[in-house]
Scaffold this motif. Structure first.
Motif, PDB file in Angstrom:
ATOM      1  N   VAL A  39       0.846  -0.962  -0.188  1.00  0.00           N
ATOM      2  CA  VAL A  39      -0.207   0.203  -0.075  1.00  0.00           C
ATOM      3  C   VAL A  39       0.983   1.146   0.171  1.00  0.00           C
ATOM      4  CG1 VAL A  39      -1.634   1.308   1.186  1.00  0.00           C
ATOM      5  CG2 VAL A  39      -1.929  -0.989   1.342  1.00  0.00           C
ATOM      6  N   TYR A  40       0.850   1.786  -1.039  1.00  0.00           N
ATOM      7  CA  TYR A  40       1.308   3.438  -1.285  1.00  0.00           C
ATOM      8  C   TYR A  40       3.178   2.946  -1.040  1.00  0.00           C
ATOM      9  CZ  TYR A  40      -3.028   5.661  -1.287  1.00  0.00           C
ATOM     10  OH  TYR A  40      -4.129   5.955  -1.530  1.00  0.00           O
ATOM     11  N   ALA A  41       3.549   1.998  -1.531  1.00  0.00           N
ATOM     12  CA  ALA A  41       5.052   1.666  -1.385  1.00  0.00           C
ATOM     13  C   ALA A  41       5.353   0.949  -0.209  1.00  0.00           C
ATOM     14  CB  ALA A  41       6.036   2.978  -1.631  1.00  0.00           C
ATOM     15  N   ASN A  45       2.295  -7.060   5.837  1.00  0.00           N
ATOM     16  CA  ASN A  45       1.868  -8.516   5.866  1.00  0.00           C
ATOM     17  C   ASN A  45       0.413  -8.666   5.755  1.00  0.00           C
ATOM     18  OD1 ASN A  45       0.747  -7.979   8.552  1.00  0.00           O
ATOM     19  ND2 ASN A  45       2.871  -8.496   9.478  1.00  0.00           N
ATOM     20  N   GLY A  46      -0.194  -9.876   5.685  1.00  0.00           N
ATOM     21  CA  GLY A  46      -1.534  -9.891   5.598  1.00  0.00           C
ATOM     22  C   GLY A  46      -2.545  -9.366   6.576  1.00  0.00           C
ATOM     23  N   PHE A  47      -2.119  -9.394   7.817  1.00  0.00           N
ATOM     24  CA  PHE A  47      -3.002  -8.785   8.852  1.00  0.00           C
ATOM     25  C   PHE A  47      -3.077  -7.426   8.857  1.00  0.00           C
ATOM     26  CE2 PHE A  47      -4.422  -7.555  13.074  1.00  0.00           C
ATOM     27  CZ  PHE A  47      -5.094  -8.764  13.500  1.00  0.00           C
ATOM     28  N   GLU A  48      -1.825  -6.649   8.545  1.00  0.00           N
ATOM     29  CA  GLU A  48      -1.979  -5.147   8.434  1.00  0.00           C
ATOM     30  C   GLU A  48      -2.530  -4.956   7.206  1.00  0.00           C
ATOM     31  OE1 GLU A  48       2.785  -4.905  10.188  1.00  0.00           O
ATOM     32  OE2 GLU A  48       2.475  -5.094   8.012  1.00  0.00           O
ATOM     33  N   ALA A  49      -2.453  -5.591   5.968  1.00  0.00           N
ATOM     34  CA  ALA A  49      -3.137  -5.155   4.808  1.00  0.00           C
ATOM     35  C   ALA A  49      -4.595  -5.167   4.868  1.00  0.00           C
ATOM     36  CB  ALA A  49      -2.713  -6.157   3.639  1.00  0.00           C
ATOM     37  N   ARG A  50      -5.227  -6.290   5.455  1.00  0.00           N
ATOM     38  CA  ARG A  50      -6.608  -6.431   5.692  1.00  0.00           C
ATOM     39  C   ARG A  50      -7.196  -5.433   6.870  1.00  0.00           C
ATOM     40  NH1 ARG A  50     -10.676 -10.446   5.635  1.00  0.00           N
ATOM     41  NH2 ARG A  50     -12.478  -9.412   6.465  1.00  0.00           N
ATOM     42  N   LEU A  51      -6.493  -5.091   7.821  1.00  0.00           N
ATOM     43  CA  LEU A  51      -6.783  -3.804   8.939  1.00  0.00           C
ATOM     44  C   LEU A  51      -6.830  -2.704   8.375  1.00  0.00           C
ATOM     45  CD1 LEU A  51      -7.578  -3.817  11.720  1.00  0.00           C
ATOM     46  CD2 LEU A  51      -5.279  -3.394  12.309  1.00  0.00           C
ATOM     47  N   VAL A  52      -5.796  -2.349   7.280  1.00  0.00           N
ATOM     48  CA  VAL A  52      -5.847  -1.010   6.746  1.00  0.00           C
ATOM     49  C   VAL A  52      -7.014  -0.856   5.794  1.00  0.00           C
ATOM     50  CG1 VAL A  52      -4.675   0.595   5.157  1.00  0.00           C
ATOM     51  CG2 VAL A  52      -3.482  -0.635   7.125  1.00  0.00           C
ATOM     52  N   ALA A  53      -7.374  -2.105   4.853  1.00  0.00           N
ATOM     53  CA  ALA A  53      -8.422  -2.185   4.062  1.00  0.00           C
ATOM     54  C   ALA A  53      -9.504  -1.763   4.883  1.00  0.00           C
ATOM     55  CB  ALA A  53      -8.430  -3.476   3.251  1.00  0.00           C
ATOM     56  N   ASP A  54     -10.181  -2.545   5.851  1.00  0.00           N
ATOM     57  CA  ASP A  54     -11.158  -2.172   6.565  1.00  0.00           C
ATOM     58  C   ASP A  54     -11.425  -0.808   6.879  1.00  0.00           C
ATOM     59  OD1 ASP A  54     -12.042  -4.775   6.119  1.00  0.00           O
ATOM     60  OD2 ASP A  54     -11.339  -5.663   7.903  1.00  0.00           O
ATOM     61  N   ILE A  55     -10.065  -0.398   7.672  1.00  0.00           N
ATOM     62  CA  ILE A  55     -10.503   1.026   7.994  1.00  0.00           C
ATOM     63  C   ILE A  55     -10.670   1.923   7.020  1.00  0.00           C
ATOM     64  CG2 ILE A  55      -8.708   2.933   8.937  1.00  0.00           C
ATOM     65  CD1 ILE A  55      -7.361   0.777  10.711  1.00  0.00           C
ATOM     66  N   ASN A  56     -10.121   2.005   5.958  1.00  0.00           N
ATOM     67  CA  ASN A  56     -10.270   2.589   4.689  1.00  0.00           C
ATOM     68  C   ASN A  56     -11.775   2.576   4.134  1.00  0.00           C
ATOM     69  OD1 ASN A  56      -8.036   4.501   4.660  1.00  0.00           O
ATOM     70  ND2 ASN A  56      -6.682   3.113   3.580  1.00  0.00           N
ATOM     71  N   SER A  57     -12.032   1.468   4.201  1.00  0.00           N
ATOM     72  CA  SER A  57     -13.604   1.098   3.934  1.00  0.00           C
ATOM     73  C   SER A  57     -14.385   1.794   4.677  1.00  0.00           C
ATOM     74  CB  SER A  57     -13.855  -0.438   3.633  1.00  0.00           C
ATOM     75  OG  SER A  57     -15.139  -0.628   3.444  1.00  0.00           O
ATOM     76  N   ALA A  58     -14.127   1.868   5.903  1.00  0.00           N
ATOM     77  CA  ALA A  58     -15.086   2.579   7.054  1.00  0.00           C
ATOM     78  C   ALA A  58     -15.070   3.847   6.601  1.00  0.00           C
ATOM     79  CB  ALA A  58     -14.782   2.051   8.506  1.00  0.00           C
ATOM     80  N   VAL A 148      -1.129   7.042   8.419  1.00  0.00           N
ATOM     81  CA  VAL A 148      -1.347   5.852   9.321  1.00  0.00           C
ATOM     82  C   VAL A 148      -0.093   5.098   9.095  1.00  0.00           C
ATOM     83  CG1 VAL A 148      -2.635   4.096   7.889  1.00  0.00           C
ATOM     84  CG2 VAL A 148      -2.730   4.196  10.299  1.00  0.00           C
ATOM     85  N   GLY A 149       0.516   4.655  10.323  1.00  0.00           N
ATOM     86  CA  GLY A 149       1.531   3.627  10.296  1.00  0.00           C
ATOM     87  C   GLY A 149       0.730   2.270  10.773  1.00  0.00           C
ATOM     88  N   VAL A 150       1.103   1.007  10.436  1.00  0.00           N
ATOM     89  CA  VAL A 150       0.430  -0.057  11.109  1.00  0.00           C
ATOM     90  C   VAL A 150       1.935  -1.064  11.291  1.00  0.00           C
ATOM     91  CG1 VAL A 150      -0.021  -0.631   8.597  1.00  0.00           C
ATOM     92  CG2 VAL A 150      -1.178  -1.991  10.422  1.00  0.00           C
ATOM     93  N   GLY A 151       1.539  -1.801  12.431  1.00  0.00           N
ATOM     94  CA  GLY A 151       2.431  -2.801  12.727  1.00  0.00           C
ATOM     95  C   GLY A 151       2.004  -3.988  13.347  1.00  0.00           C
ATOM     96  N   THR A 152       2.057  -5.200  13.004  1.00  0.00           N
ATOM     97  CA  THR A 152       1.536  -6.220  13.644  1.00  0.00           C
ATOM     98  C   THR A 152       2.404  -7.379  13.841  1.00  0.00           C
ATOM     99  OG1 THR A 152      -1.002  -5.901  12.484  1.00  0.00           O
ATOM    100  CG2 THR A 152      -0.383  -8.191  13.590  1.00  0.00           C
TER     101      THR A 152
END
Length: 345
Positions: A39-41, A45-58, A148-152
């Protein structure tokens, strides 16, 4: 019984004061599959990607622009998730202001942080727990947030997560410096001989360096893309005999069907010495398996390492270790380069 998602009291800052403290919420739900994505370079990982996708969908559903995942805040979030997973306790980063300022967000006027944990195969459970908690939801749906920064990080089936929201960012920070942790949900079984890393395309965000003691390791530089044999390069420097340096590649590889791991390496130095390099496979918060110590010198060389039974399983870190003693013996300066990593079935 599956452990439900749990959250920590959320924190938000606007120039100085802490705002919006409230009690956490918890939830469990059915597993959800995911895969590593970018996402944006920023490689997630899968958890991070799914969490960001759900956040941006909301956010889109609420009429807001999506958040941009940025390298600096993601490095801060990932370091903090490693810290929480290490002690197995949720708590906020007391140095978040300083950490974000030196990671590209020194012009911030508002920032906030969510921390939580939940089943490592179920990012939606944690997302729903965040959304069911008013202060965590407020951070996610903050109209002023832009980045946003995301770490899992996974430990014993639990995902430890950090979300750092901020309203200012500078691209001068460059590429991420903390690789995404390899998760079991992303495991990739090697079923045929595979070039796991060829390094011909330039920056590979799976790689990073670490150093301890008086041995310094520079950030990795990537020579590609070019027509030559491209590499990830770190420069090692020491004036003493103690310390050690590590080159780490984080991924989610299942090597159960592989029998050999091969690496092409060089270790250039003015004295022309061969440098001993210990090669290991690790699993986060699990055991390490040494594949042996190889000696490499000024010219690229393929080394072939047999995978013992203990290593032929899911592993999420390949580690190369060099000692300060060997670098000092070579004159104190060594240019360590990795060209290729190959798993042979």
């Amino acid at each position: 019984m599956r452990r439900p998602a749990s959250l920590m009291l959320t924190a938000a800052l606007a120039a100085a004061p802490m705002l919006g403290l409230a009690l956490p919420a918890g939830l469990s739900a059915a597993p959800a599959a995911a895969s590593v994505s970018s996402v944006y370079a920023v490689r997630l990982n899968g958890f991070e990607a799914r969490l960001v996708a759900d956040i941006n969908s909301a956010r889109r559903s609420a009429g807001m622009r999506p958040l941009i995942v940025v390298p600096g805040a993601t490095d801060v979030a990932r370091r903090w998730s490693w810290r929480q997973a290490s002690v197995q306790r949720l708590f906020h980063n007391p140095s978040i202001v300083h950490d974000l300022e030196v990671a590209g967000s020194n012009a911030w006027t508002a920032l906030s942080e969510n921390v939580g944990d939940g089943p490592s195969d179920d990012p939606q459970a944690l997302f729903e727990a965040y959304m069911n908690s008013p202060p965590h939801r407020e951070n996610i749906l903050d109209r002023g947030a832009r980045y946003v920064g995301v770490g899992t990080v996974e430990r014993n089936g639990i995902a430890w997560n950090t979300l750092d929201f901020v309203n200012a960012y500078s691209n001068s920070y460059g590429h991420p410096r903390v690789p995404a942790a390899g998760l079991t949900m992303d495991r990739h079984t090697i079923t045929s001989t595979t070039d796991v890393a060829m390094l011909e395309g330039g920056t590979d965000q799976r790689f990073a360096t670490r150093s301890h003691g008086t041995l310094d390791a520079s950030r990795l530089a990537f020579t590609g893309p070019s027509a030559a044999n491209d590499a990830a390069v770190t420069r090692l420097h020491t004036r003493r005999h103690n310390g050690r340096a590590l080159v780490v590649m984080r991924d989610a590889l299942d090597l159960s069907r592989a029998h050999t791991l091969s690496l092409q390496l060089s270790a250039r130095n003015a004295r022309g010495h061969t440098i001993p390099i210990t090669v290991m496979l690790r699993r986060s918060f699990g055991n390490s398996v040494s594949l042996g110590t190889v000696r490499v010198g000024n010219h690229p060389r393929w080394v072939h390492l047999t995978l013992p039974a203990a290593a032929r399983t899911f592993r999420n870190a390949l580690v190369l270790r060099v000692t300060g003693k060997s670098v000092a013996a070579a004159g104190g300066r060594v240019r360590l380069a990795i060209y290729d990593v190959r798993a042979t079935v």
